[in-house]
Design a protein around this motif. Structure first.
Motif, PDB file in Angstrom:
ATOM      1  N   ALA A 281      41.438  41.665  38.595  1.00  0.00           N
ATOM      2  CA  ALA A 281      40.366  42.267  37.789  1.00  0.00           C
ATOM      3  C   ALA A 281      39.235  41.281  37.515  1.00  0.00           C
ATOM      4  CB  ALA A 281      40.931  42.816  36.471  1.00  0.00           C
ATOM      5  N   ASN A 282      38.956  40.408  38.496  1.00  0.00           N
ATOM      6  CA  ASN A 282      37.914  39.394  38.331  1.00  0.00           C
ATOM      7  C   ASN A 282      36.678  39.819  39.129  1.00  0.00           C
ATOM      8  OD1 ASN A 282      36.319  37.065  38.223  1.00  0.00           O
ATOM      9  ND2 ASN A 282      38.122  35.723  38.178  1.00  0.00           N
ATOM     10  N   SER A 283      35.853  40.643  38.494  1.00  0.00           N
ATOM     11  CA  SER A 283      34.679  41.186  39.174  1.00  0.00           C
ATOM     12  C   SER A 283      33.635  40.119  39.467  1.00  0.00           C
ATOM     13  CB  SER A 283      34.049  42.297  38.332  1.00  0.00           C
ATOM     14  OG  SER A 283      33.702  41.810  37.045  1.00  0.00           O
ATOM     15  N   GLU A 284      33.551  39.108  38.617  1.00  0.00           N
ATOM     16  CA  GLU A 284      32.549  38.044  38.808  1.00  0.00           C
ATOM     17  C   GLU A 284      32.819  37.289  40.112  1.00  0.00           C
ATOM     18  OE1 GLU A 284      30.989  33.942  36.602  1.00  0.00           O
ATOM     19  OE2 GLU A 284      32.275  35.365  35.537  1.00  0.00           O
ATOM     20  N   ARG A 285      34.101  36.918  40.346  1.00  0.00           N
ATOM     21  CA  ARG A 285      34.423  36.201  41.580  1.00  0.00           C
ATOM     22  C   ARG A 285      34.339  37.123  42.790  1.00  0.00           C
ATOM     23  NH1 ARG A 285      33.160  31.528  41.570  1.00  0.00           N
ATOM     24  NH2 ARG A 285      34.522  31.094  43.360  1.00  0.00           N
ATOM     25  N   ALA A 286      34.649  38.394  42.603  1.00  0.00           N
ATOM     26  CA  ALA A 286      34.528  39.355  43.706  1.00  0.00           C
ATOM     27  C   ALA A 286      33.070  39.463  44.153  1.00  0.00           C
ATOM     28  CB  ALA A 286      35.053  40.718  43.280  1.00  0.00           C
ATOM     29  N   GLU A 287      32.163  39.525  43.187  1.00  0.00           N
ATOM     30  CA  GLU A 287      30.734  39.597  43.495  1.00  0.00           C
ATOM     31  C   GLU A 287      30.268  38.314  44.177  1.00  0.00           C
ATOM     32  OE1 GLU A 287      26.863  41.139  43.648  1.00  0.00           O
ATOM     33  OE2 GLU A 287      28.717  42.153  43.062  1.00  0.00           O
ATOM     34  N   ILE A 309      34.672  47.556  44.622  1.00  0.00           N
ATOM     35  CA  ILE A 309      34.609  48.645  43.633  1.00  0.00           C
ATOM     36  C   ILE A 309      35.843  48.600  42.733  1.00  0.00           C
ATOM     37  CG2 ILE A 309      34.787  51.164  43.389  1.00  0.00           C
ATOM     38  CD1 ILE A 309      32.935  51.358  45.864  1.00  0.00           C
ATOM     39  N   ASN A 310      36.988  48.361  43.342  1.00  0.00           N
ATOM     40  CA  ASN A 310      38.229  48.279  42.565  1.00  0.00           C
ATOM     41  C   ASN A 310      38.169  47.142  41.551  1.00  0.00           C
ATOM     42  OD1 ASN A 310      40.874  48.978  41.841  1.00  0.00           O
ATOM     43  ND2 ASN A 310      41.764  47.607  43.346  1.00  0.00           N
ATOM     44  N   ALA A 311      37.567  46.026  41.940  1.00  0.00           N
ATOM     45  CA  ALA A 311      37.450  44.879  41.035  1.00  0.00           C
ATOM     46  C   ALA A 311      36.628  45.245  39.804  1.00  0.00           C
ATOM     47  CB  ALA A 311      36.815  43.699  41.765  1.00  0.00           C
ATOM     48  N   PHE A 312      35.499  45.935  40.016  1.00  0.00           N
ATOM     49  CA  PHE A 312      34.643  46.307  38.883  1.00  0.00           C
ATOM     50  C   PHE A 312      35.277  47.403  38.035  1.00  0.00           C
ATOM     51  CE2 PHE A 312      31.475  43.996  41.303  1.00  0.00           C
ATOM     52  CZ  PHE A 312      30.757  43.359  40.294  1.00  0.00           C
ATOM     53  N   SER A 341      38.594  57.919  45.281  1.00  0.00           N
ATOM     54  CA  SER A 341      39.785  57.986  44.419  1.00  0.00           C
ATOM     55  C   SER A 341      39.805  56.833  43.418  1.00  0.00           C
ATOM     56  CB  SER A 341      41.064  57.976  45.264  1.00  0.00           C
ATOM     57  OG  SER A 341      41.223  56.748  45.939  1.00  0.00           O
ATOM     58  N   THR A 342      39.260  55.673  43.819  1.00  0.00           N
ATOM     59  CA  THR A 342      39.194  54.536  42.896  1.00  0.00           C
ATOM     60  C   THR A 342      38.280  54.849  41.718  1.00  0.00           C
ATOM     61  OG1 THR A 342      39.549  52.997  44.742  1.00  0.00           O
ATOM     62  CG2 THR A 342      38.651  52.069  42.705  1.00  0.00           C
TER      63      THR A 342
END
Length: 466
Positions: A281-287, A309-312, A341-342
């Motif tokens: 759940a780390n959207s910052e690192r995913a981005e 999308i799943n991260a955000f 679905s996400t």
């Protein structure tokens, strides 16, 4: 009585006064009293403390002559004696165990495992292998603890060849042991720089469908690096393994290591690290990794965007996740069922069922067939809110399209219909070849009980049960 004698016998054995204990045992026999297994185990405990395996074996034979049979505790004590005795005495003890045990049960395995653990501590490969072969010769099936002990022995002694042999025997038995020991085996082989053996070990585990950890890939990468053979595929596999075990820092570490050795990450590598971010759940690192991927001129794929999308969504930034759906189009990537679905599940889980339903409608308008998971999210939420008719609308839509009907969740609908005493509708939906539980809320049993309360009989008909 014998209980009183055992109390004195125990005191002698615990204080190391074995000569007096032996005389007392003779007195017990001379007076015609029957010693028991407790008497035997007290004596064996004393012999173990004195590291006197020969006397322990003699005691077992003597007690057997008087009709006293050993139990699993006796065998464990004998095994402990064997662990502190020389080879000759150890063989005598092993023979006594083979003669004394009438069946190959789980306690038999436990006895041998005690012995194997002693060999592991001593790093005695020869002794451990002899013990393992004796176990098999006695008709006893080794268990995962047996293989764990012998692997620990071989790895601890630095004998990677024998460790590989027992690792394969373990896999052939359909077992696996604690992964930390297998990881140690991989790293021991890796220190030798033997890439081929590591690849063979990995291949064996994959063939047997056993878990392959990031640490195992780590050993392979290190060995490859020593030989100058590390490639993008190897690093990508390692990043993927780290992602699967939610080890984001390790996944990022290996991408950075790739760059340090002059290798460029590809779309598979970036997909894996973004997936690791999503799992955490780390959207910052995913981005961050997504933008780095774009800056390198690597074209993202649908899996890339789905993970992003799943991260955000997991980070609670659902509006930004929606914006990413628009961004997909600018990169020429079409959304798929997982993308929608996400979003649907994300909004429903957050309590905004209306927003989830909007995305379900958009999905259908975009001519992407929703899967059962998409419908189940909104059906369950509507039933939980007491809006069973809204849930039924979604179920009817799902029944009209080409999806796997058995995956549709009819249980919450049946539960709601039964609660509202709409039993005829419940009967109808229970007969639509959907998966209906046998017991519990929204089950055939609950429906049958509700009908019985009204004096009616329920026949399940064509209902699919589980």
């Amino acid at each position: 009585d014998i209980a009183s004698y055992n109390m004195v016998l125990g005191a002698y054995c615990r204080s190391g006064r074995l000569a007096e204990a032996e005389k007392l045992l003779e007195t017990i026999f001379a007076r015609g009293l029957r010693a028991n297994t407790g008497s035997l185990n007290l004596m064996l405990g004393g012999y173990f403390r004195q590291a006197d395996g020969k006397q322990a074996v003699a005691c077992v034979h003597k007690m057997r002559q008087h009709g006293v049979m050993a139990d699993s505790v006796s065998w464990k004590l004998l095994m402990k004696c064997a662990g502190v005795c020389g080879d000759t005495t150890r063989k005598q003890i092993m023979e006594a165990i083979r003669l004394g045990q009438g069946s190959a049960d789980q306690s038999s395995v436990a006895c041998f495992n005690v012995m194997l653990s002693h060999y592991a501590t001593a790093k005695d490969v020869t002794g451990a292998e002899a013990c393992m072969e004796s176990l098999v010769a006695a008709g006893i099936e080794p268990n995962s603890a047996s293989f764990l002990a012998i692997l620990e022995t071989c790895v601890g002694a630095g004998n990677t060849g024998r460790a590989e042999y027992w690792h394969q025997r373990m896999l052939d038995h359909g077992m696996d042991c604690h992964l930390s020991v297998v990881n140690q085996l991989f790293h021991a082989v890796g220190k030798l720089g033997d890439v081929d053996r590591l690849k063979d070990l990995l291949a064996r585990r994959k063939r047997k469908q056993r878990e392959v950890t990031g640490s195992m890939y780590n050993a392979l990468i290190s060995a490859c690096a020593k030989r100058g053979e590390a490639d993008v595929a190897s690093f990508s596999s390692l990043v993927h393994a780290c992602a699967k075990s939610n080890q984001l820092p390790r996944a990022e570490h290996w991408i950075k290591t790739m760059e340090e050795v002059g290798l460029e990450a590809n779309v598979v590598t970036y997909n894996s690290v973004i997936n690791a971010c999503a799992r955490c759940a780390n959207s910052e690192r995913a981005e961050f990794w997504f933008q780095k991927m774009i800056s390198k001129g690597i074209q993202p794929a649908v899996f890339t965007f789905n993970s992003l999308i799943n991260a955000f969504v997991k980070a609670g930034q659902r509006e930004h996740a929606e914006d990413l759906l628009q961004l997909m189009g600018t990169h020429g990537v079409a959304a798929d069922a997982v993308t929608y679905s996400t979003l649907i599940h994300g909004w429903v889980t957050a309590g905004d069922v209306e927003r989830g339903e909007q995305w379900l409608l958009k999905m259908q308008k975009s001519e992407i067939t929703p899967n059962a998971f998409c419908f189940n999210s909104v059906i369950q939420a509507r039933c939980a809110a007491g809006l069973v008719d809204r849930a039924l609308d979604h179920l009817r839509t799902a029944m009209r399209i080409d999806i796997n009907k058995s995956g549709l969740s009819v249980q919450p609908i049946l539960s709601a219909l039964i609660k509202e005493e709409r039993l005829d509708e419940a009967i109808y939906w229970s007969n639509q070849q959907l998966s209906v539980p046998r017991y519990g809320p929204g089950s055939l049993a609950q429906l049958g009980a509700a009908l019985e309360a009204q004096g009616r009989t329920f026949e399940p008909g064509r209902c699919s049960e589980h």
